[in-house]
Design an enzyme around this catalytic site. Structure first.
Site, PDB file in Angstrom:
ATOM      1  NE  ARG A  72      -4.226   1.803   0.767  1.00  0.00           N
ATOM      2  CZ  ARG A  72      -4.967   2.104  -0.188  1.00  0.00           C
ATOM      3  NH1 ARG A  72      -5.033   1.505  -1.353  1.00  0.00           N
ATOM      4  NH2 ARG A  72      -6.256   2.749  -0.076  1.00  0.00           N
TER       5      ARG A  72
ATOM      6  CB  THR B 246      -8.633  -0.004  -8.537  1.00  0.00           C
ATOM      7  OG1 THR B 246      -8.437   1.104  -7.691  1.00  0.00           O
ATOM      8  CG2 THR B 246      -7.982  -1.125  -7.706  1.00  0.00           C
TER       9      THR B 246
ATOM     10  CB  THR C 139      -5.395   1.050  -6.744  1.00  0.00           C
ATOM     11  OG1 THR C 139      -5.918   2.275  -6.812  1.00  0.00           O
ATOM     12  CG2 THR C 139      -4.557   1.139  -5.428  1.00  0.00           C
TER      13      THR C 139
ATOM     14  CD  GLU D 173      -4.607   4.269  -3.417  1.00  0.00           C
ATOM     15  OE1 GLU D 173      -5.617   4.003  -3.457  1.00  0.00           O
ATOM     16  OE2 GLU D 173      -4.164   4.348  -4.537  1.00  0.00           O
TER      17      GLU D 173
ATOM     18  CB  SER E  90      -7.440  -0.275   0.716  1.00  0.00           C
ATOM     19  OG  SER E  90      -7.729  -0.825  -0.698  1.00  0.00           O
ATOM     20  CB  SER E  91     -12.679  -0.338  -0.915  1.00  0.00           C
ATOM     21  OG  SER E  91     -13.218   0.575  -0.197  1.00  0.00           O
TER      22      SER E  91
ATOM     23  N   GLY F 151     -13.028  -0.618  -8.344  1.00  0.00           N
ATOM     24  CA  GLY F 151     -14.464   0.228  -7.901  1.00  0.00           C
ATOM     25  C   GLY F 151     -14.338   1.067  -6.969  1.00  0.00           C
ATOM     26  N   GLY F 152     -13.497   1.637  -6.251  1.00  0.00           N
ATOM     27  CA  GLY F 152     -13.439   2.569  -5.302  1.00  0.00           C
ATOM     28  C   GLY F 152     -14.077   1.642  -3.992  1.00  0.00           C
TER      29      GLY F 152
END
Ligand code: GLY
Length: 592
Positions: free
Chosen positions: A115, A409, A427, A446, A473-474, A495-496
């Protein structure tokens, strides 16, 4: 099923110490049972191999690596470096990822957390100026939104752990394609030509991005052959010298320079780049009646939400027979609303704040939480796992975070010839990241996945920015294991914040509604975060579902142009079954 080994990732020493059999210091005077036992028989894999990702050229690069004996991790690196070239709007080496890796032989899971990370100089007011919280677009297009990219470091950590192919060879498909040039896809061309997006982003103000995407001032069109020698050169250096070619020297200085430009220069330093590290974390798994769901831990909300949604859905629909019904669709909506509310409240970077990860998916909490299902027109509120589990209330620790996440993403699912698997979501955050281009790749935005507002109702937000922190994060790179502990499904999506709902749709669709991977992917997307329920109406059954939920009292928001990009592999008795989202340009192809 071997739940204990699944909880013991091969590379996380702290977890290994907790999971290995305990032995004393004394020497036994006769062989122990373990010593006399034969070595366990090797675990057989005879289902083949498959790659599912967002572009056929990337999938072909992955298949080539698998064909030549590479592992799922090797293939993922090749797939992703090609995606960074042909799908730059979604991800690339200027961004980050979560990779869930399953080692079939050892029956073990590891998560590579690559990340993006906030520069050390960042604080909770990263997106607050003179007391005013920046609006999303201003924050997105600023130099402040970029986190230290994690992608190249993730490639290296994963390859060192489980790569078989020669490191340098993994970059060759992308290097070749970048030198020859690739045909611009309809999706990339469509985004570049989209006036609304172009008004919002600064792609044609950044000198490098403008020359690359808008040669002679016009957006690249479908089928144009676009080369990218700068990207090829950088990958060639990474292939030869490793991550230092990215995190140090000229490339590092170029990142700092471009982020230091107006508007709102960022504070990233060369030290931030050279000290970036991938975190190897245990996967978080939840045991359910018929399966085990494993995904990425915080700072991803993937594991928490996928397990909460399924666990709540299972409880709401208890006693019903398998298969779709309208009541079950409503149950899935209710489960989503509760899970999203908890996620929004509690999930953040657990290295910085206390996240009740195991409590949120504890069956006793889910038993209690299911009673919070509320009227269809109600407003979901977070639950209090601390209170329910007798550890003391924790709900008042945090204010509620309603961070927006827009969808830039991509998701890759791979199973190799040995039965090892990768589920990786990567992403740059929003479309084209923060629009600043360096050496042929875009930098991410990000850090807008943090709550831009650090306090809400005078309470701190768990997901507020801080130096060295990773934004929530999702991304839900997920694997599902069956009752025997065997890998059953690899799934994930871009897709956020809708990722949570998209991925859950494949789990519910396949596991309870009896659908194939492709049928589940094709279902209308239904996203139930907050008071309204988004329903995708421009696909088969979408309008019916919207009407049904409206009639049941849910405040339905009819949506078109949904942005999921689900890539799914299912392990069936007779081999692998794949599915790719028709809403994007990907394919799922088996190794012949
Ligand atoms: N940027 C998308 C996510 O991390 O959820």
């Amino acid at each position: 099923m071997k739940p204990s080994t699944l909880l013991c990732p091969a590379f996380v020493l702290v977890a290994l110490a907790a999971c290995q059999p305990q032995s004393g210091n004394s020497v036994p005077d006769r062989p122990t049972l373990e010593e006399t036992e034969q070595a366990p028989a090797p675990r057989i894999w005879d289902k083949g191999a498959m790659v599912a990702a967002a572009d056929p050229r990337a999938v072909e690069a992955g298949l080539k690596i698998l064909r030549e004996g590479g592992t799922a991790i090797d293939a993922a690196i090749a797939v992703h470096t090609v995606l960074g070239l042909v799908e730059p709007q979604s991800s690339g080496i200027g961004g980050g990822a979560f990779m869930v890796y399953y080692d079939h032989e050892d029956d073990a899971l590891t998560v590579f957390d690559g990340r993006e990370t906030a520069p050390q100089a960042a604080d909770e007011n990263l997106f607050v100026i003179d007391g005013e919280v920046l609006d999303y677009v201003t924050a997105w297009q600023s130099g402040r939104s970029a986190g230290v990219p994690g992608m190249i470091a993730l490639y290296k950590a994963a390859h060192e752990a489980e790569g078989q192919a020669e490191w340098g060879s993994l970059f060759q498909p992308a290097i070749d394609l970048a030198r020859e040039g690739f045909e611009v896809s309809p999706r990339l061309a469509g985004l570049l030509a989209n006036e609304r997006l172009r008004d919002a982003v600064r792609l044609d103000e950044d000198e490098n991005a403008s020359a690359y995407f808008f040669p002679e001032g016009e957006p690249l069109t479908v089928g144009t052959v676009r080369d990218n020698p700068a990207y090829a050169d950088l990958l060639q250096s990474v292939a030869a010298s490793g991550p230092s070619a990215f995190y140090e020297g000229d490339n590092a200085q170029a990142i700092i320079d471009v982020l230091g430009q107006e508007p709102l220069p960022g504070a990233m330093t060369l030290d931030d780049l050279s000290s970036y590290s991938v975190k190897l974390r245990p996967a978080v798994c939840g045991d359910h009646e018929t399966m085990r769901i494993c995904s990425a831990p915080p700072p991803s909300s993937g594991a928490v939400t996928q397990n909460m949604i399924w666990g709540l859905y299972e409880r709401i629909t208890e006693g019903s027979s398998p298969g779709y019904s309208d009541e079950k669709l409503a149950a899935w909506v209710d489960a989503q609303r509760l899970a999203y509310a908890d996620r929004d409240h509690y999930v953040a970077d657990a290295d910085f704040v206390q996240v009740p990860t195991s409590d949120l998916i504890d069956p006793r909490y889910l038993d209690a939480r299911v009673a919070d299902v509320f009227a269809p027109d109600g407003n979901p509120q977070a639950g209090d796992p601390g209170e329910v589990l007798g550890r003391g209330s924790i709900i008042g620790m945090w204010g509620r975070d309603l961070t927006d996440e827009t969808p830039g993403t991509t998701h890759i699912s791979i199973i190799d010839k040995q039965g090892n698997a990768v589920s990786m979501t990567a992403t740059v955050e929003s479309a084209f990241g923060n629009s600043r281009m360096v050496n042929g790749y875009l930098l991410n935005n990000e850090l807008t996945d943090f709550s831009r507002q650090p306090t809400i109702n005078s309470l701190p937000v768990a997901n507020a920015p801080a130096g060295g922190k990773r934004p929530r994060s999702s991304m839900s790179p997920t694997m599902v294991f069956d009752q025997d502990g065997d890998l059953f499904m690899v799934t994930g999506s871009p897709g956020g914040n809708s990722i949570v709902a998209y991925v859950s749709k494949t789990i519910v669709g396949v596991l309870d509604w009896g659908l194939s991977a492709q049928e589940a992917i094709n279902l209308p997307n239904v996203i139930a975060r907050g008071p309204s329920v988004g329903v995708e109406i421009d696909v088969e059954r979408g309008q019916d579902w919207a009407d049904m939920l409206s009639a049941a009292g849910y405040p339905v928001e009819e949506r078109t142009g949904e942005n999921s990009g689900l890539h799914v592999i299912i392990v069936r008795g007779n081999g692998l079954e794949g599915g790719a989202d028709p809403r994007r340009e990907g394919v799922a192809l088996a190794l012949d």
